[in-house]
Write a protein that holds these residues in place. Structure first.
Motif, PDB file in Angstrom:
ATOM      1  N   ARG A 299       0.809  -1.193   0.000  1.00 56.61           N
ATOM      2  CA  ARG A 299       0.000   0.000   0.000  1.00 56.61           C
ATOM      3  C   ARG A 299       0.855   1.262   0.000  1.00 56.61           C
ATOM      4  O   ARG A 299       0.531   2.252  -0.656  1.00 56.61           O
ATOM      5  CB  ARG A 299      -0.937   0.009   1.217  1.00 56.61           C
ATOM      6  N   ALA A 300       1.989   1.225   0.729  1.00 56.41           N
ATOM      7  CA  ALA A 300       2.866   2.390   0.753  1.00 56.41           C
ATOM      8  C   ALA A 300       3.370   2.713  -0.643  1.00 56.41           C
ATOM      9  O   ALA A 300       3.412   3.876  -1.061  1.00 56.41           O
ATOM     10  CB  ALA A 300       4.034   2.144   1.708  1.00 56.41           C
TER      11      ALA A 300
ATOM     12  N   ARG B 208     -10.000   5.622  -0.323  1.00 52.50           N
ATOM     13  CA  ARG B 208      -9.307   5.383   0.940  1.00 52.50           C
ATOM     14  C   ARG B 208      -7.866   5.893   0.875  1.00 52.50           C
ATOM     15  O   ARG B 208      -7.345   6.468   1.837  1.00 52.50           O
ATOM     16  CB  ARG B 208      -9.331   3.894   1.291  1.00 52.50           C
ATOM     17  N   ASP B 209      -7.204   5.674  -0.281  1.00 52.29           N
ATOM     18  CA  ASP B 209      -5.814   6.121  -0.418  1.00 52.29           C
ATOM     19  C   ASP B 209      -5.723   7.643  -0.384  1.00 52.29           C
ATOM     20  O   ASP B 209      -4.784   8.217   0.197  1.00 52.29           O
ATOM     21  CB  ASP B 209      -5.217   5.577  -1.720  1.00 52.29           C
ATOM     22  N   VAL B 210      -6.657   8.303  -1.030  1.00 47.73           N
ATOM     23  CA  VAL B 210      -6.662   9.770  -1.026  1.00 47.73           C
ATOM     24  C   VAL B 210      -6.854  10.289   0.394  1.00 47.73           C
ATOM     25  O   VAL B 210      -6.183  11.249   0.828  1.00 47.73           O
ATOM     26  CB  VAL B 210      -7.765  10.303  -1.960  1.00 47.73           C
ATOM     27  N   GLU B 211      -7.751   9.646   1.142  1.00 43.36           N
ATOM     28  CA  GLU B 211      -7.949  10.040   2.535  1.00 43.36           C
ATOM     29  C   GLU B 211      -6.681   9.844   3.350  1.00 43.36           C
ATOM     30  O   GLU B 211      -6.332  10.679   4.205  1.00 43.36           O
ATOM     31  CB  GLU B 211      -9.096   9.235   3.140  1.00 43.36           C
ATOM     32  N   ALA B 212      -5.967   8.759   3.101  1.00 43.93           N
ATOM     33  CA  ALA B 212      -4.731   8.489   3.831  1.00 43.93           C
ATOM     34  C   ALA B 212      -3.675   9.538   3.520  1.00 43.93           C
ATOM     35  O   ALA B 212      -2.951  10.000   4.411  1.00 43.93           O
ATOM     36  CB  ALA B 212      -4.215   7.090   3.479  1.00 43.93           C
ATOM     37  N   LEU B 213      -3.562   9.950   2.246  1.00 38.67           N
ATOM     38  CA  LEU B 213      -2.593  10.985   1.888  1.00 38.67           C
ATOM     39  C   LEU B 213      -2.945  12.315   2.530  1.00 38.67           C
ATOM     40  O   LEU B 213      -2.067  13.040   3.023  1.00 38.67           O
ATOM     41  CB  LEU B 213      -2.535  11.127   0.360  1.00 38.67           C
ATOM     42  N   ALA B 214      -4.240  12.648   2.523  1.00 37.98           N
ATOM     43  CA  ALA B 214      -4.670  13.916   3.141  1.00 37.98           C
ATOM     44  C   ALA B 214      -4.383  13.897   4.640  1.00 37.98           C
ATOM     45  O   ALA B 214      -3.928  14.898   5.212  1.00 37.98           O
ATOM     46  CB  ALA B 214      -6.149  14.139   2.870  1.00 37.98           C
TER      47      ALA B 214
ATOM     48  N   LEU C 127      -3.724  17.899  -1.081  1.00 40.08           N
ATOM     49  CA  LEU C 127      -4.495  17.592  -2.287  1.00 40.08           C
ATOM     50  C   LEU C 127      -5.976  17.822  -1.985  1.00 40.08           C
ATOM     51  O   LEU C 127      -6.404  17.818  -0.840  1.00 40.08           O
ATOM     52  CB  LEU C 127      -4.241  16.164  -2.769  1.00 40.08           C
ATOM     53  N   TYR C 128      -6.748  18.021  -3.024  1.00 38.99           N
ATOM     54  CA  TYR C 128      -8.169  18.285  -2.837  1.00 38.99           C
ATOM     55  C   TYR C 128      -8.934  17.737  -4.025  1.00 38.99           C
ATOM     56  O   TYR C 128      -8.373  17.471  -5.108  1.00 38.99           O
ATOM     57  CB  TYR C 128      -8.443  19.785  -2.668  1.00 38.99           C
ATOM     58  N   GLY C 129     -10.218  17.526  -3.817  1.00 38.44           N
ATOM     59  CA  GLY C 129     -11.076  17.008  -4.870  1.00 38.44           C
ATOM     60  C   GLY C 129     -12.005  18.077  -5.402  1.00 38.44           C
ATOM     61  O   GLY C 129     -12.439  18.974  -4.673  1.00 38.44           O
ATOM     62  N   GLU C 130     -12.302  17.978  -6.709  1.00 37.76           N
ATOM     63  CA  GLU C 130     -13.229  18.907  -7.351  1.00 37.76           C
ATOM     64  C   GLU C 130     -14.402  18.106  -7.888  1.00 37.76           C
ATOM     65  O   GLU C 130     -14.212  17.094  -8.574  1.00 37.76           O
ATOM     66  CB  GLU C 130     -12.537  19.656  -8.497  1.00 37.76           C
ATOM     67  N   ALA C 131     -15.616  18.525  -7.588  1.00 38.58           N
ATOM     68  CA  ALA C 131     -16.815  17.831  -8.040  1.00 38.58           C
ATOM     69  C   ALA C 131     -17.166  18.237  -9.466  1.00 38.58           C
ATOM     70  O   ALA C 131     -16.626  19.191 -10.009  1.00 38.58           O
ATOM     71  CB  ALA C 131     -17.980  18.133  -7.091  1.00 38.58           C
ATOM     72  N   GLY C 132     -18.089  17.497 -10.067  1.00 38.50           N
ATOM     73  CA  GLY C 132     -18.564  17.849 -11.396  1.00 38.50           C
ATOM     74  C   GLY C 132     -17.899  17.040 -12.495  1.00 38.50           C
ATOM     75  O   GLY C 132     -16.998  16.238 -12.269  1.00 38.50           O
TER      76      GLY C 132
END
Length: 306
Positions: A2-3, A37-43, A49-54
């Motif tokens: 995972r790392a 889950r990986d994005v949450e772990a990095l944050a 990092l951030y997410g954009e909707a649409g």
């Protein structure tokens, strides 16, 4: 595992700017849920990092952020030297390491250099294997490569062209060479073996030391020189039409037929090669080759006359 995936995800975002969860899942060969889950772990680890909707949304890093996680692992460093031959890297079991190494190398480059690397990749491609025939299977290639790397002797059952056709031999594998899409093992002796002709292989718990004066490149160059010296041991005197001269790479005469002396490997080999030229060649010498071609021509004429 995972790392390593988290590092790859971070490098993908740094390299490409913005990617959707689905695109990241395809690149990482995981589910979209795993990407979340990986994005949450990095944050949670403090990566900005951030997410954009649409429809045009996705994940991206904060402008200006660049990771310094660009150090290569041992496998990635090995794979980097095979970057021009991704097929070869995959055969050696280094395909995934090569992909990660490329990401890390790109991450370490400034934007202008990355753009230049992209243009090279878009415009140049190295395809080493020949046109005719599929590559022969090499089921023992990964094991042989491991023995080469670990400097461990192997016991192999090998198929060769002369009797006895199958032999069992202990060898010390010095190196591997990829030539025209085919892998060759250079071993002690020095001897050369085709990896696709290895029938069975056992890695032994016996270490060996390569001679200090051994050079794989020099050994292979000597092997090729010896092969070429033995390849053309005779000559044939021929007459060629302009088309025949062109196909054989001979400078044509101004008045039609061109007489030339060309190297041949043997009568048997030259017989097949000259048949390909059809009526664009006439063999004058040696007489055995001329007689062989004449007999073949008579047989063909009789067959097609029916």
């Amino acid at each position: 595992m995972r790392a390593s995936r988290l590092v790859t995800l971070l490098l993908l975002l740094q390299d490409r700017g913005r990617l959707t969860a689905r695109q990241l899942a395809q690149e990482l060969e995981v589910s979209v849920r795993t990407v979340y889950r990986d994005v949450e772990a990095l944050a949670a680890a403090g990566i900005p990092l951030y997410g954009e909707a649409g429809h045009a949304g996705g994940y991206r890093l904060v402008d200006g952020y660049r990771t310094r996680l660009t150090g290569l692992t041992a496998d990635e460093a090995q794979a980097a030297f095979l970057a021009a031959l991704p097929g070869a890297a995959a055969e050696l079991g280094l395909g995934e390491a090569l992909a990660t190494a490329r990401l890390k190398l790109r991450a370490a480059l400034p934007a202008q250099a990355r753009a230049h690397a992209d243009r090279i990749q878009e415009r140049f491609l190295l395809d080493a294997p020949g046109w005719y025939g599929d590559a022969d299977p090499t089921p023992h290639l990964t094991a042989v490569a491991g023995a080469v790397w670990a400097r461990r002797a192997v016991l192999m059952r090998y198929r060769r062209w002369r009797a006895p056709e199958e032999i069992t031999r202990r060898v010390e594998p010095y190196g591997l060479v990829l030539k025209a899409g085919r892998w060759y093992l250079v071993a002690d002796g020095p001897r050369t073996y085709r990896v696709d002709q290895i029938l069975e292989l056992t890695c032994l718990d016996e270490e060996f030391t390569v001679p200090e004066d051994f050079s794989l490149a020099a050994c292979w160059a000597a092997r090729l020189a010896d092969f070429r010296a033995r390849l053309h041991t005779g000559h044939a005197l021929v007459r060629l039409t302009p088309e025949g001269a062109r196909r054989l790479g001979v400078a044509p005469a101004d008045d039609g037929w061109t007489q030339a002396r060309v190297p041949i490997e043997s009568v048997d080999h030259a017989h097949g090669e000259f048949l390909r030229l059809g009526a664009d060649v006439e063999v004058l010498e040696p007489s055995a080759l001329r007689a062989r071609l004449a007999a073949t021509a008579r047989t063909l004429a009789a067959r097609y006359a029916q």
